[in-house]
Design a protein around this motif. Structure first.
Motif, PDB file in Angstrom:
ATOM      1  N   LYS A   4       0.853  -1.182   0.000  1.00 21.59           N
ATOM      2  CA  LYS A   4       0.000   0.000   0.000  1.00 21.59           C
ATOM      3  C   LYS A   4       0.894   1.240   0.000  1.00 21.59           C
ATOM      4  N   SER A   5       0.326   2.357  -0.402  1.00 17.32           N
ATOM      5  CA  SER A   5       1.046   3.622  -0.326  1.00 17.32           C
ATOM      6  C   SER A   5       0.687   4.350   0.958  1.00 17.32           C
ATOM      7  N   GLN A   6       1.456   5.386   1.252  1.00 18.26           N
ATOM      8  CA  GLN A   6       1.179   6.218   2.426  1.00 18.26           C
ATOM      9  C   GLN A   6      -0.236   6.795   2.316  1.00 18.26           C
ATOM     10  N   VAL A   7      -0.485   7.538   1.257  1.00 19.56           N
ATOM     11  CA  VAL A   7      -1.846   7.967   0.912  1.00 19.56           C
ATOM     12  C   VAL A   7      -1.994   7.720  -0.585  1.00 19.56           C
ATOM     13  N   ILE A  63      -5.908   3.192  -0.512  1.00 20.82           N
ATOM     14  CA  ILE A  63      -6.238   3.568   0.856  1.00 20.82           C
ATOM     15  C   ILE A  63      -7.347   4.615   0.867  1.00 20.82           C
ATOM     16  N   LEU A  64      -7.318   5.564  -0.080  1.00 20.71           N
ATOM     17  CA  LEU A  64      -8.377   6.568  -0.169  1.00 20.71           C
ATOM     18  C   LEU A  64      -9.717   5.923  -0.502  1.00 20.71           C
ATOM     19  N   VAL A  67     -11.058   4.204   2.557  1.00 18.31           N
ATOM     20  CA  VAL A  67     -11.555   5.167   3.546  1.00 18.31           C
ATOM     21  C   VAL A  67     -12.925   5.704   3.135  1.00 18.31           C
ATOM     22  N   LEU A  71      -6.698  12.212  -7.211  1.00 28.12           N
ATOM     23  CA  LEU A  71      -5.483  12.188  -6.392  1.00 28.12           C
ATOM     24  C   LEU A  71      -4.270  12.283  -7.304  1.00 28.12           C
ATOM     25  N   ASN A  75       5.677   7.450  -2.419  1.00 25.07           N
ATOM     26  CA  ASN A  75       4.436   7.307  -1.663  1.00 25.07           C
ATOM     27  C   ASN A  75       4.367   5.985  -0.902  1.00 25.07           C
ATOM     28  N   ASP A 124      -8.548  -0.335   8.162  1.00 23.67           N
ATOM     29  CA  ASP A 124      -7.221   0.253   8.315  1.00 23.67           C
ATOM     30  C   ASP A 124      -6.954   0.678   9.760  1.00 23.67           C
TER      31      ASP A 124
END
Length: 389
Positions: free
Chosen positions: A187-190, A194-195, A198, A294, A301, A342
């Motif tokens: 996964k990436s940081q953001v 992940i987006l 969320v 994004l 990332n 998460d």
């Protein structure tokens, strides 16, 4: 503290961002908050405790070069945020198998010569953890490398969507060998995934019924060029789709969800643009839609996430843990053995770190603090004994 010796399979943009990141934060204060890292000192291991032991690639422009030079060699095109000095590590000729697809073969020429003895290199370099950064769709190449890693006795972090850690067969192989594995698909940081997760959870938590959703990604790095070959995309689409649908308590139907790479735009370089749309029904069956874009530099990332995964894998080696590491995989990877939200996954990783952290050496007390105050204490001190507190 001992060092964490790391070997790299595939010296592309992701390897570049990782190596730059370790160098960039190698002297960061342990109490500093670093964007993208859970902790500067994770379980007793500082970012600066990571050192690179070996690297493998097949590109003739990278094989034989110092690793610091190879990470900035074309077609690598990620953001440069640290000038890494020569490392004294030469990139070695790796195995090709299916690692070089149709489109990549148009810009990459295989280095001459045969594959080095991977097992011997890993053993002689005293590598602790091996990271897989091969191109998407490298099914056979990844499995071949996993066999070498098992023979060499190293931990393994699978950053690509070839299913290793989530498959019972491979988890058993690692358990039998007494070795840990973290995976699959970093996964990436953001990042887009992940987006998307969320926003999906936001719909669920606020009582909005998700009916349709899509995620379209475009970029200009070799990963996106490679993924123009649709036959290499099957596992990637499964990985990204299941990361989102795992958060849903109901099935919206296969035709109502589309997630995956869309196209290659060369001038974007290592930047990625992700377009996400969710359509749902709110109170009174009134439509509620979200659409967002994004923009990120793709490889940096995820570099911090890999740094955390490396140290979690080393903690597992220190404590004799083997097989699929459920907690780290659930937070760091898109397709782990077990999917959590998460928030829950992060909590489980923090508990994992606390449970298996390397115990710090006991600090030496000052002479003033240990000075005996009684005659009996003085006699003990002269005899070399210590009074326990």
């Amino acid at each position: 503290m001992p060092k964490v010796r790391v070997g790299i399979i595939g010296v592309g943009n992701c390897a570049s961002a990782l190596i730059q990141g370790v160098y960039y934060y190698r002297r960061a204060p342990a109490d500093e908050s670093i964007p993208g890292l859970m902790h500067v000192n994770l379980g007793g291991y500082h970012v600066g405790d990571i050192e690179f032991s070996c690297a493998f690639d097949i590109d003739k422009n990278k094989v034989g070069k110092d690793l610091a030079e190879a990470i900035v060699t074309t077609p690598n095109n990620t953001y440069t945020f640290a000038n890494v000095p020569k490392m004294g590590i030469k990139v070695l000729r790796g195995m090709t198998h299916d690692g070089l697809g149709h489109y990549l073969s148009q810009i990459i020429t295989k280095a001459p010569g045969s594959t080095v003895d991977i097992v011997q290199v890993l053993k002689e370099s005293k590598t602790d953890v091996v990271i897989n950064f091969l191109p998407v769709g490298s099914e056979e190449a990844t499995k071949w490398y996993v066999e070498q890693v098992l023979k060499a006795g190293c931990g393994f972090i699978n950053c690509i969507p070839v299913f290793i850690a989530r498959e019972q067969y491979w988890r058993r192989r690692f358990s039998k060998a007494g070795l840990p594995v973290i995976g699959d698909d970093i996964k990436s940081q953001v990042g887009a995934t992940i987006l998307h997760r969320v926003l999906t959870n936001l719909f669920i938590n606020r009582g909005v019924r998700l009916e349709r959703t899509s995620q379209l990604n475009v970029g200009g790095n070799t990963d996106f060029l490679n993924m123009l070959e649709r036959s290499r995309l099957e596992s990637k689409k499964i990985s990204k789709t299941s990361a989102v649908t795992s958060q849903l308590p109901y099935d919206i139907g296969e035709s109502n969800i589309h997630i995956g790479p869309s196209d290659y735009v060369a001038w974007l370089l290592d930047r990625k643009w992700a377009y996400i749309r969710l359509e749902g029904k709110s109170f009174g069956d009134v439509p509620l839609n979200i659409e967002m874009k994004l923009e990120v530099w793709d490889s940096p990332n995820s570099a911090g996430v890999v740094i955390d995964a490396i140290r979690c894998c080393k903690l597992a080696l220190d404590h004799g843990l083997s097989g699929g590491l459920k907690e780290p995989s659930s937070y760091f990877m898109k397709s782990p053995p077990v999917q959590y939200t998460d928030e829950e996954a992060r909590l489980k990783v923090e508990q994992y770190i606390s449970r298996y952290r390397t115990k710090p050496s006991r600090k030496k007390t000052t002479r003033a603090a240990t000075k005996p105050k009684t005659a009996k204490g003085k006699r003990r001190a002269r005899a070399g004994g210590k009074k326990r507190r």
